[in-house]
Scaffold this active site. Structure first.
Site: not given
Ligand code: IVH
Length: 670
Positions: A33, A115
């Site tokens: 750092d 997710k």
């Molecule tokens: S794709 C059309 N990929 O989950 C929506 N979303 O429940 C396309 N999220 O609003 C989203 N990880 O904030 C996508 N690998 C991922 C994700 C992800 C978290 C969140 C995102 C979205 C929400 C939907």
């Protein structure tokens, strides 16, 4: 000459960016750092001397965005939709069959991704330079948070390619380690801790002051390129690879799958690793890989048909919500709490669980009568983590936070940028009661035998009105209380007597001055030595103390300037509750470990708190993170990254035996 300076600045920027990427994206730092800070300092000095050399994408520009009064609203070029949820293999298969039906054939490949449980953010790069970052908002219109986004080191300020326009979407989140440090600091400052990392990320990205946001150390995973002009993409998986190549931290572990069976395997694998990831995920997202097929599938009003979320089953136990009550805290904050049908959870019976705040209730949509999952949070306070949509009886209505304080009926207020709703009435009986609970509690004046029940009894009997009035209690009237005798009365009075000489820092914490927790109270007590001296101190003087920033300083001055508080302090002093700090700054110098800074990590035979307290009592300073200023790192079993950092910086490391030896030599008893 000028040319040399320019070349040096360019080299520094390249080097700093490379190290940021190694550290924040690849988690594989090459330098300490200190070495990094030195490069940054040189660049800053160069840019200050030659302002014409500053570029928009210079790493120095990450922090320094001016605070704004409010966040501008921006319309998304394409709406930010949410995802339809599935909870089992059958539901996932239904989604796949529907996609197959619409396409007239099986999709040409799928991508499975984690997710991430954070908040989504859309970042637009114009000709390769970060131009705008916007939160999801209601999906159509979000808040512009460009200044805050710039502080996220996992987000490049500039791309190596310069397409006319690129939009990148991803999830802003807080790693567990950063989250617990943040909440610890908030508790130390007497601030309400965040409910969970997602809440903390949501609050932080919408802060009005980018410098404050920088301190939150937000992280980011990119998961989509919804728009790109000037270069072409055919597959979502190509997009993810492109994102990595551009220097983004990309959703880890993503995998191309050619069948649903492979997707199920992915879900199983990550389900097993979920608790060891170091950040929260709540499921897996499955996406159709071909962008052409995504276009053919399109969206419903709410969800894309080309993607679906698989949600892991929530942790904890199931039970029913019998009611939702609203509690008023010491600062007036209203907290919704679920009354539960009792359930056995990790060894104890739980009948109440916090719902944190109105935003959290709305997100979960918890209603009276619902079947919910409850789990113990990191701090062991039970919380409602999910609602079982199948278990909802008919005729329920969404819960709404009251518009008036449930205790004193004063209309509640919600400060801009805060999630909490507060009762602004300082004379509110709940606020006073909670303030007294805090005053006598173990973290405050630590008056044994004066619990909540007794405080309530004394308040109801009109025998106390504020903290100072505790010292007006007399044995006769106490002995006259129901279920009280002479013995318990005299016990309480001697406890109160003893409390008069509690250390000053305890009294400062007990008073409940905003932002002044144990840490700040100790610093202030050691420096000023008495309530009187502290009350006289000016903001600038306060700020000269290590660990006392503008927020704490302003809060202390405001506290003593308030006539009601000044009255309480006066009444306390009149009753002899006026501790003086013996270990004033001067006396400190003579203590055995004065001037030494320690970091305690790993598992020792005593708790880290105990070891820290022992070191502090001997005059040492105990901090959380290792820097070049650290004198010793005390490392127990499983020490983790702090030990590595100590080695990297050449800081001396002691094991438990080594520490004991050192203490013995200094005449300190272990
Ligand atoms: S794709 C059309 N990929 O989950 C929506 N979303 O429940 C396309 N999220 O609003 C989203 N990880 O904030 C996508 N690998 C991922 C994700 C992800 C978290 C969140 C995102 C979205 C929400 C939907």
């Amino acid at each position: 000459m000028k040319k040399d300076v320019k070349a040096r600045a360019e080299w520094l920027r390249r080097e700093i960016r490379r190290h940021e990427h190694l550290y924040y994206v690849l988690a594989r730092p090459e330098v300490s750092d200190y070495a990094f800070d030195t490069l940054m300092a040189e660049l800053r000095t160069l840019e200050e001397a030659h302002p014409d050399l500053v570029t928009l994408d210079s790493p120095t520009r990450r922090v320094g965005g001016a605070p704004v009064d409010e966040l501008p609203q921006v319309r998304h070029a394409t709406p930010m939709l949410s995802l339809d949820n599935s909870y089992n293999e059958g539901e996932l298969e239904e989604w796949y069959s529907r996609a197959t039906r619409v396409l007239g054939r099986k999709p040409d490949g799928l991508v499975a991704e984690l997710k991430i449980d954070g908040v989504s953010l859309a970042i637009t790069y114009e000709r390769g330079v970060l131009a705008r970052a916007v939160t999801r908002g209601n999906g159509e219109v979000g808040d512009e948070v460009t200044g805050n986004a710039r502080t996220i080191r996992a987000l490049p300020l500039a791309l190596p390619e310069k397409p006319a326009v690129v939009e990148v979407r991803g999830e802003v989140y807080l790693p567990h380690e950063v989250f617990s440090t943040l909440n610890r600091a908030r508790r130390d400052e007497g601030e309400e801790p965040f409910a969970n990392p997602r809440n903390a990320a949501a609050g932080s990205i919408r802060l009005l002051d980018p410098r404050e946001c920088a301190r939150r150390r937000l992280a980011f995973f990119a998961y989509q390129i919804p728009r790109v002009v000037g270069t072409s993409l055919e597959r979502h998986s190509d997009g993810l690879e492109r994102l990595s190549g551009w220097g983004f931290a990309v959703n880890p572990g993503w995998r191309r799958c050619t069948s649903l069976a492979q997707v199920h395997a992915f879900i199983g694998e990550w389900g097993g690793k979920r608790s060891r990831l170091g950040f929260d995920i709540d499921g897996v997202v499955v996406k159709v890989d071909s962008l052409e097929e995504q276009r053919l599938l399109g969206s419903t009003a709410k969800f894309p048909r080309w993607a679906v979320a698989y949600k892991y089953p929530p942790e904890g136990e199931r039970t029913r919500v019998a009611g939702i009550v609203v509690q008023v805290g010491r600062t007036g904050t209203l907290t919704p709490v679920a009354d539960l049908e009792p359930v056995l959870l990790a060894g104890s019976t739980v009948s109440r669980a916090t719902l944190h705040n109105a935003d959290e209730v709305a997100r979960l949509d918890v209603r009276v009568g619902d079947t919910v999952w409850v789990a113990k949070g990191g701090d062991v306070i039970p919380k409602v983590v999910a609602v079982d949509p199948a278990g909802r009886p008919e005729g329920t209505r969404p819960f709404r936070m009251p518009e008036r304080c449930p205790e004193c009926q004063t209309p509640v207020v919600r400060e801009p940028g805060e999630v909490a709703v507060r009762c602004p009435n300082r004379a509110c009986p709940a606020v006073r009661r909670q303030g007294l609970f805090h005053f006598v509690s173990r973290s405050g004046m630590d008056i044994e035998g004066l619990g909540r029940r007794l405080i309530e009894q004394l308040l109801d009997a009109g025998m106390i009105s504020d903290a100072a009035s505790l010292w007006d209690l007399d044995p006769e009237s106490l002995a006259g209380l129901p279920q009280w005798g002479g013995k318990s009365a005299s016990n309480l009075l001697s406890q109160l007597e003893a409390a008069r000489t509690r250390p000053l820092w305890r009294l400062l914490v007990a008073l409940g001055i905003r932002h002044v927790g144990e840490k700040a109270a100790k610093v202030l007590a050691a420096r000023f030595g008495s309530l009187e001296a502290l009350a006289r101190a000016r903001e600038e003087t306060l700020q000269q103390e290590e660990g006392v920033g503008p927020t704490i300083a302003a809060s202390v001055v405001a506290y003593f300037a308030d006539s009601e508080n000044a009255g309480l302090v006066r009444r306390l002093r009149q009753r002899g509750v006026d501790p003086r700090e013996e270990g004033s700054t001067e006396a400190e110098g003579t203590r055995p470990l004065a001037g030494k800074t320690f970091v305690v990590t790993g598992t020792l035979s005593r708790s880290r708190e105990q070891v820290g307290a022992l070191l502090e009592a001997s005059g040492a300073k105990v901090t959380e993170s290792v820097s070049r200023k650290t004198s010793f790192v005390v490392a127990g079993a499983d020490p983790g990254s702090k030990l590595a950092r100590a080695r990297e910086l050449g800081v001396k490391v002691l094991d438990e035996a080594g520490l004991k030896k050192m203490l013995k030599a200094k005449g300190v008893k272990w």
